[in-house]
Scaffold this motif. Sequence first.
Motif, PDB file in Angstrom:
ATOM      1  N   ALA A 173     -22.339  -3.956 -74.906  1.00 55.07           N
ATOM      2  CA  ALA A 173     -22.439  -2.754 -74.070  1.00 55.07           C
ATOM      3  C   ALA A 173     -21.781  -3.007 -72.717  1.00 55.07           C
ATOM      4  O   ALA A 173     -21.419  -4.146 -72.373  1.00 55.07           O
ATOM      5  N   LEU A 174     -21.651  -1.926 -71.943  1.00 56.56           N
ATOM      6  CA  LEU A 174     -21.223  -2.029 -70.547  1.00 56.56           C
ATOM      7  C   LEU A 174     -22.447  -1.784 -69.672  1.00 56.56           C
ATOM      8  O   LEU A 174     -23.098  -0.751 -69.789  1.00 56.56           O
ATOM      9  N   ASP A 175     -22.746  -2.746 -68.829  1.00 57.36           N
ATOM     10  CA  ASP A 175     -23.848  -2.602 -67.883  1.00 57.36           C
ATOM     11  C   ASP A 175     -23.309  -1.918 -66.635  1.00 57.36           C
ATOM     12  O   ASP A 175     -22.613  -2.542 -65.830  1.00 57.36           O
ATOM     13  N   GLN A 180     -20.201  -4.753 -65.747  1.00 57.97           N
ATOM     14  CA  GLN A 180     -19.724  -5.868 -66.550  1.00 57.97           C
ATOM     15  C   GLN A 180     -20.142  -5.677 -68.008  1.00 57.97           C
ATOM     16  O   GLN A 180     -21.132  -5.016 -68.305  1.00 57.97           O
ATOM     17  N   HIS A 181     -19.342  -6.260 -68.895  1.00 53.17           N
ATOM     18  CA  HIS A 181     -19.683  -6.256 -70.311  1.00 53.17           C
ATOM     19  C   HIS A 181     -20.837  -7.218 -70.545  1.00 53.17           C
ATOM     20  O   HIS A 181     -20.872  -8.308 -69.974  1.00 53.17           O
ATOM     21  N   VAL A 182     -21.752  -6.789 -71.405  1.00 49.51           N
ATOM     22  CA  VAL A 182     -22.943  -7.587 -71.640  1.00 49.51           C
ATOM     23  C   VAL A 182     -23.331  -7.539 -73.117  1.00 49.51           C
ATOM     24  O   VAL A 182     -22.834  -6.713 -73.888  1.00 49.51           O
ATOM     25  N   ILE A 183     -24.224  -8.433 -73.483  1.00 51.81           N
ATOM     26  CA  ILE A 183     -24.952  -8.346 -74.740  1.00 51.81           C
ATOM     27  C   ILE A 183     -26.373  -7.920 -74.388  1.00 51.81           C
ATOM     28  O   ILE A 183     -27.057  -8.591 -73.609  1.00 51.81           O
ATOM     29  N   ASP A 222     -33.887  -9.684 -68.286  1.00 51.22           N
ATOM     30  CA  ASP A 222     -33.664 -10.980 -68.932  1.00 51.22           C
ATOM     31  C   ASP A 222     -33.215 -10.865 -70.374  1.00 51.22           C
ATOM     32  O   ASP A 222     -32.917 -11.874 -71.017  1.00 51.22           O
ATOM     33  N   HIS A 223     -33.132  -9.642 -70.899  1.00 54.09           N
ATOM     34  CA  HIS A 223     -32.579  -9.404 -72.227  1.00 54.09           C
ATOM     35  C   HIS A 223     -31.147  -8.865 -72.155  1.00 54.09           C
ATOM     36  O   HIS A 223     -30.595  -8.436 -73.159  1.00 54.09           O
ATOM     37  N   ILE A 224     -30.578  -8.904 -70.953  1.00 55.43           N
ATOM     38  CA  ILE A 224     -29.189  -8.488 -70.753  1.00 55.43           C
ATOM     39  C   ILE A 224     -28.379  -9.735 -70.410  1.00 55.43           C
ATOM     40  O   ILE A 224     -28.598 -10.375 -69.376  1.00 55.43           O
ATOM     41  N   LEU A 225     -27.467 -10.096 -71.297  1.00 57.92           N
ATOM     42  CA  LEU A 225     -26.757 -11.368 -71.197  1.00 57.92           C
ATOM     43  C   LEU A 225     -25.284 -11.109 -70.881  1.00 57.92           C
ATOM     44  O   LEU A 225     -24.589 -10.447 -71.662  1.00 57.92           O
ATOM     45  N   PRO A 226     -24.772 -11.583 -69.747  1.00 58.90           N
ATOM     46  CA  PRO A 226     -23.364 -11.362 -69.396  1.00 58.90           C
ATOM     47  C   PRO A 226     -22.430 -11.866 -70.495  1.00 58.90           C
ATOM     48  O   PRO A 226     -22.538 -13.015 -70.936  1.00 58.90           O
ATOM     49  N   PHE A 227     -21.512 -11.022 -70.913  1.00 62.34           N
ATOM     50  CA  PHE A 227     -20.616 -11.387 -72.010  1.00 62.34           C
ATOM     51  C   PHE A 227     -19.697 -12.537 -71.625  1.00 62.34           C
ATOM     52  O   PHE A 227     -19.296 -13.329 -72.484  1.00 62.34           O
TER      53      PHE A 227
END
Length: 418
Positions: A173-175, A180-183, A222-227
Amino acid sequence: MSIQNNQNLSLGADYEQVATKFRPIFQQIALGALERETQRKLPFDAIQALKQVGFGAVRVPTAFGGDGLSQQQLFRLLIELAKADSNVVQALRGHFAFVEDRLNAHKDQDQTIWFKRFVQGDLVGNAWTEIGQVEIGDVATRVTANQDGQLSVNGQKYYSTGTIFADWIDLFALDETQNQHVIAAVATKDAGVKISDDWDGFGQKTTGSGTLTIQDVAIERDHILPFEQRFKYQTAFYQVVHLATLAGIAHSAVATFSEEVRQRTRIFSHGNADLVRDDAQILQVIGKASAQAYASEAITLATAKALDVAYLSHFQSDATFEQQANDRAELESSQGQVVISELVLNLSTELFNSLGASASSTAKQLDRFWRNARVVSSHNPLIYKQKVIGDWVINQTALPYVWQIGNSPVAKQAEIAA
């Protein structure tokens, strides 16, 4: 740090001891594979059985309750499972990639919580690709914040392989809050998650690769991880899962056709023996296919060894060595894809020369080996792989570690002009 003695890493285990735990389940999965293929029945029971014995935690370090397998051992195990049912391996592809990412992240950030989830049986599905009018480079799935600062996710994905069986979603996704792109690690049990079994491919029919809709799903930071922190050899890893799947398809095709030959009583008047199983030309067909299956597995395990080197390089203080290790993993996985895809597509076609027209019976589903191999081989176009390999060999042009697919902006401009 001493890599050899670090119990927080997954450096390998007694393969036979670990594999023995799973082989009875693999056998049961194999017994139901033809029925699932014929009826397009998703392998919920098969994957649940694997969850219950901790299959998703085989790469988790032993210090955290996993089996600590190396990647080469993991892919050897996946080949065995793919021989039983290639759909199950592909359904778990996203899970093992997410586990690998957490293994790498453990260098700098404690991953005990995720390791515990994996050991308890939690599985992760994959959801990265968007279809429709999304231009290449754009991501319609977004993380946003409301006036109170609460984060939520909205979007839709296709090719959400394995998500229908999973507890979590590896969601690209895009945060918007960080641009920034994230997981986004989203729980599938959330009420805003809708998973549809609408994959309509002619092969790999039961991988659960349909549409995923995410609507106003709350998520913690904490469930959003920078790609950009994603493990470097991820593309190679994803590809080697496909190679293991193809190698398993090859072995299964050879075993199935060999049994058909063994049991066949009908012969041709211009054949070479009183029984098909003694016909020199038929034996030649089976022999060549067996050699191709062997080569497919050998190449897969060689590429997996390169992944292990890339993994270990991440935990050493040598940036040059790490870059070289990742380049090697990407190159070898690409080379492996080009060769293995052609080997398995060829053998799954040529094996029909060992039988008669009865081999086309839909009851036997012998075409499933080619169909499944064709779909797996289509995920990353072979012609582009061949091109980037050649560009590396001739010009030392950097290999593309990550790429995207989407609508061409030129096509949109042409449509507006029309």
